[in-house]
Design an enzyme around this catalytic site. Structure first.
Site, PDB file in Angstrom:
ATOM      1  N   GLY A  22       4.159   3.208  13.558  1.00  0.00           N
ATOM      2  CA  GLY A  22       4.952   1.995  13.796  1.00  0.00           C
ATOM      3  C   GLY A  22       4.546   1.331  15.103  1.00  0.00           C
ATOM      4  N   GLU A  49      10.713   0.777   9.914  1.00  0.00           N
ATOM      5  CA  GLU A  49      11.684   1.832   9.629  1.00  0.00           C
ATOM      6  C   GLU A  49      10.969   3.147   9.910  1.00  0.00           C
ATOM      7  OE1 GLU A  49      13.380   4.645   8.451  1.00  0.00           O
ATOM      8  OE2 GLU A  49      13.174   4.091   6.345  1.00  0.00           O
ATOM      9  N   GLU A  61      10.416  15.357  15.519  1.00  0.00           N
ATOM     10  CA  GLU A  61      10.789  15.267  14.108  1.00  0.00           C
ATOM     11  C   GLU A  61       9.962  16.297  13.336  1.00  0.00           C
ATOM     12  OE1 GLU A  61       9.590  11.611  12.088  1.00  0.00           O
ATOM     13  OE2 GLU A  61      11.487  11.601  11.010  1.00  0.00           O
ATOM     14  N   THR A  66       6.880   7.064  13.683  1.00  0.00           N
ATOM     15  CA  THR A  66       7.066   6.205  14.862  1.00  0.00           C
ATOM     16  C   THR A  66       5.716   5.895  15.504  1.00  0.00           C
ATOM     17  OG1 THR A  66       9.313   6.968  15.211  1.00  0.00           O
ATOM     18  CG2 THR A  66       8.171   6.131  17.146  1.00  0.00           C
ATOM     19  N   CYS A 123      13.513  10.605   6.517  1.00  0.00           N
ATOM     20  CA  CYS A 123      13.557  10.059   7.878  1.00  0.00           C
ATOM     21  C   CYS A 123      14.937  10.207   8.495  1.00  0.00           C
ATOM     22  CB  CYS A 123      13.116   8.611   7.886  1.00  0.00           C
ATOM     23  SG  CYS A 123      13.965   7.614   6.675  1.00  0.00           S
ATOM     24  N   GLY A 166       7.455   4.683   7.998  1.00  0.00           N
ATOM     25  CA  GLY A 166       6.581   5.817   8.266  1.00  0.00           C
ATOM     26  C   GLY A 166       6.843   6.362   9.647  1.00  0.00           C
ATOM     27  N   LYS A 211       0.846  -1.202   0.000  1.00  0.00           N
ATOM     28  CA  LYS A 211       0.000   0.000   0.000  1.00  0.00           C
ATOM     29  C   LYS A 211       0.877   1.246   0.000  1.00  0.00           C
ATOM     30  CE  LYS A 211      -1.836   2.510   3.208  1.00  0.00           C
ATOM     31  NZ  LYS A 211      -1.671   3.831   2.572  1.00  0.00           N
TER      32      LYS A 211
END
Ligand code: NAI
Length: 792
Positions: free
Chosen positions: A248, A265, A395, A245, A299, A243, A191
């Site tokens: 994730g 990741e 971030e 955190t 990232c 994508g 996706k």
């Protein structure tokens, strides 16, 4: 006009890339459905997601949010395609991967323009970086497909893979995910991000065109809910995600206990360290590639500039001058440096963070006005942001880095590691000692020395800490898509031994002994920081064997685990020792175990463990073998670009939690502890509670074999509950267990906090062959990839 005047007033003229082929391609369709089983389904306007050009805000396409039935069909198609894809064999699969690489190369111009229109990144980047790397990925992995039996003997594909990717490198992330999965013989449902699905759909067309067997790669479109439904689908064997955190973590929780292998990741807040000896111009140019590349939507962007004081003033001046010369604008213009931010939402997120930063006292230096109409953000840098402030810790994922000064190399490393992330680091210094010392000390999966944002298909990429786990690229990346036959098929180690009774021992009574057992009043203590200690609160439980109660053991709890973790953290010196020093200690343990055969046999007899003699002999051999391997598995050199030395170093996780099984108690405990400490980890080990007596023998063995205090800690008690405490603990870096699926679910969910990997290699017989042992030992390592300039 003098030449000087001409040169100073000279401006770039527009140099737009021709987008007519892409516009024609976009105009030819009203909307896209899913790519399932080799063909596109119809677009459903009722489920349309509009795709826009971020540079203009213009809607350029519509895709369909996949529904549950479409996801089922995609997973079913991938499942059906598995046997045929595997039957093609290594060379057969390699041919398809080569064909994909060539087809991408043939369409480089088209794909670059499409990527730029969909994502907003400058055409220079999509043309010179993204798309060439996509082709390189498929070439490299065509090689892995062919080399599979030679390089990974005895391993097999995992099955159907769910892959969810972000919007910052849409086609490149697809390549990172799809190429290794297919090379290993898996099939895929991928996706793309809802903001940038178009190059994935163009890639689907390429797959159909080169005749990739139907169902091998399926592409479904949709937003977060589609991604969530896909990763939790019962037909999926492996999930790979890139994508945020936050997502994730959600995926870790959602898939806990589903038996899926997982690689994540995630985000980063990567340091960009400039030492006083750095080549100033090179370092400033590095910032351009570090944080302004792709509008900072990277990232591993060098988002925290750390500059040594003597250089700081000149560095900032030069950076400001370079910033002023950056061209922000039409991404299709070949002279544009900074394109558009992917979406209005992302732009407002960046601006929101900058506003918070201003309110917190930071000074934001941005370049001049940006074009109107699209989602443009002026690049810049931030000074005066306190270490713990929002801009230093969150971030930003935009073209803005913080700038902080430091005095000493130690301070630089401390600042660099002052983050929950650990994705990348960029180090600038002309003196090799300073650079290499910092490279060794930064917590990052990738370290670039005098460079930044270098990528290659052969270089493992991935994070430490909350930047996720698993690597993409190179042999390590392939391993994420392979499994050992039979691994994880062992359902439940604990169940065969029945439930554990942790009730206290009956009051000591003289003469009450188990067969051949020492007196009951000996309570086995915990082993923490190299010392025998009572459990917090002094609780204990009875040790029961076939002959009845034979002793008591400390009933460890949350506080004891905390103490053990603290002791393990303090024993950090073990991790920085040379492998051969650790080898000597392990060898000494093997020798001392040889002297303790009788004691160990007695301990095993107390719990009625069968074949004790053979198990002790195998354990001595195992320790000897692990000792031998302690200085042999340090990593490898990767064949990436010319003039670069790219080394993947095997580093220890740090503090590992080990929950040991019931089966073959001595051999399993010795293997797990031995493998983990051989690689430089310090461990908090939870023995099977029935085997506390044996664990006490092991504690003595550690003591008499010069294992430094804190390297091995043993805490007995309710092992599932204790393992969960370890899983929740932020100072535990990885957890390795052998437990039942129910326990796996609890541990995986609990581990989502600091995103520590939960490793479960269910082992049926611990008298394993050497290849299986090597795979187990790898569980004690994570890879740090270091790029060093090498050669002229
Ligand atoms: P995101 O993490 O939400 O999206 C990435 C992908 O995950 C997309 O395909 C999305 O549809 C999918 N997704 C979202 N929720 C999901 C779920 N619950 N289960 C499965 N898949 C799910 O990233 P987003 O919201 O687009 O960006 C937000 C922030 O995340 C950015 O500002 C940036 O800080 C960070 N980010 C980091 C990236 C990286 O490469 N490390 C990439 C993209 C975003």
């Amino acid at each position: 006009m003098s030449i000087r005047e001409i040169l100073t007033t000279l401006d770039y003229g527009p140099a737009p890339e021709d987008a007519s082929a892409v516009r024609g391609w976009l105009a030819a369709r009203d909307g896209w459905g899913q790519f399932i089983d080799g063909a596109f389904t119809a677009h459903d306007p009722a489920r349309a997601i509009a795709v826009e050009n971020p540079a203009t805000g213009e809607v350029i396409a519509a895709v369909t949010a996949a529904d549950a039935a479409e996801l089922d069909r995609a997973v079913a198609a991938a499942t059906r395609a598995l046997p045929g894809w595997q039957a093609l064999g290594p060379t057969g699969r390699a041919r398809f991967l080569y064909a994909l690489a060539r087809a991408v190369q043939k369409r480089e111009r088209f794909l670059s323009v499409l990527e730029t229109i969909d994502n907003g990144k400058p055409i220079r980047e999509s043309r010179d970086i993204d798309i060439p790397l996509v082709a390189r990925h498929f070439y490299h992995h065509a090689g892995w497909a062919a080399a599979l039996p030679a390089m990974f003997p005895g391993m097999e594909p995992v099955g159907v893979c769910a892959q969810v990717i972000p919007w910052n490198f849409p086609l490149l992330m697809l390549a990172w995910k799809v190429a290794p999965a297919l090379a290993a013989g898996n099939t895929v449902v991928l996706k793309p991000a809802e903001q940038t699905p178009l190059t994935a759909l163009a890639f689907a067309e390429i797959c159909a065109e080169i005749g990739l067997p139907a169902g091998v790669l399926n592409i479904v479109t949709g937003a977060g809910e589609t991604g969530a439904a896909l990763v939790s689908h019962p037909g999926i064997a492996k999930v790979a995600f890139t994508g945020s955190t936050e997502v994730g973590r959600a995926i870790r929780r959602a898939t806990a206990g589903q038996g899926k292998s997982l690689t994540l990741e995630l985000g980063g807040k990567s340091p960009f360290i400039v030492f006083a000896s750095a080549d100033l111009d090179a370092a400033v140019e590095g910032v351009v590639d570090g944080i302004w590349f792709n509008g900072g939507q990277v990232c591993c962007a060098g988002s925290r500039l750390l500059v040594q004081e003597p250089l700081a003033e000149r560095f900032q001046a030069r950076l400001a001058a370079r910033l002023a010369g950056l061209r922000v604008g039409d991404p299709l213009d070949k002279s544009t440096d900074i394109g558009a931010i992917v979406s209005a939402e992302q732009l407002s997120r960046i601006n929101g963070l900058l506003n918070i930063g201003r309110a917190e006292g930071a000074v934001i230096h941005q370049s001049g006005p940006v074009p109107e109409g699209g989602h443009f953000c002026a690049p810049g840098f931030v000074t005066g942001a306190a270490t713990a402030s929002t801009l230093q810790t969150v971030e930003i994922f935009g073209p803005i880095a913080t700038l902080t000064t430091f005095r000493t190399p130690d301070e630089a490393v401390e600042l660099a590691n002052n983050t929950a992330y650990g994705l990348a680091a960029s180090i600038w210094a002309q003196d090799i000692d300073t650079a290499m010392d910092a490279a060794a000390k930064v917590k990052a999966g990738v370290v670039w020395i005098n460079g930044t944002n270098l990528f290659d298909a052969a270089a493992p990429f991935g994070g430490m800490r909350e930047s996720g786990f698993g690597r993409e690229g190179g042999a390590e990346g392939m391993l994420a898509y392979l499994r050992r036959p039979g691994a994880d098929d062992v359902a439940d180690d604990g169940a065969e031994a029945g439930p554990v009774d942790l009730s206290p021992a009956p009051a000591p009574a003289s003469g009450m002994r188990g067969n051949d057992a020492p007196a009951l009043d000996r309570t086995i203590k915990l082993f923490i920081g190299g010392r025998q200690v009572r459990a917090d609160g002094g609780a204990s439980y009875a040790l029961r064997g076939p002959q009845g109660v034979f002793g008591a053991a400390a009933l460890g709890g949350r506080k004891d685990i905390r103490n053990a973790v603290e002791a393990a953290r303090k024993a950090a010196g073990w991790s920085s020792q040379a492998g051969h020093n650790r080898a000597q200690v392990l060898w000494f343990m093997a020798e001392n175990m040889d002297q303790r055969r009788e004691t160990l046999a007695r301990a095993l007899a107390l719990t009625g463990t069968p074949d004790a003699e053979a198990e002790i002999a195998a354990s001595i051999d195992r320790l000897g073998l692990i000792a031998g391997l302690a200085d042999k598995l340090a990593g490898r050199v990767q064949s990436t670009r010319a003039r670069h030395l790219t080394v993947s170093l095997a580093e220890p996780w740090g503090v590992m939690g080990l929950a040991c099984p019931h089966r073959q108690p001595l051999l399993s405990m010795v293997t797990m502890i031995g493998a983990a400490i051989a690689m430089g980890n310090r461990v908090v080990c939870i023995p099977d509670p029935r085997q506390a007596w044996l664990a006490a023998d092991l504690a003595q063995l550690c003591d008499s074999s010069d294992v430094p205090g804190g390297v091995v800690n043993l805490v007995t008690g309710d092992s599932a509950a204790l393992a969960e405490v370890l899983a929740l603990h932020d100072d535990v870096d990885a957890l390795w267990h052998q437990g039942a699926p129910g326990l796996t679910a609890r541990l995986e969910a609990a581990a989502a906090g600091n995103l520590k990997p939960v490793i479960r290699h269910a082992v049926a017989d611990w008298a394993m062959d050497p290849a299986a042992l090597l795979a187990l030992i790898a569980a004690g390592q994570q890879v740090k990839t270091i790029w060093v300039p090498y050669g002229a």
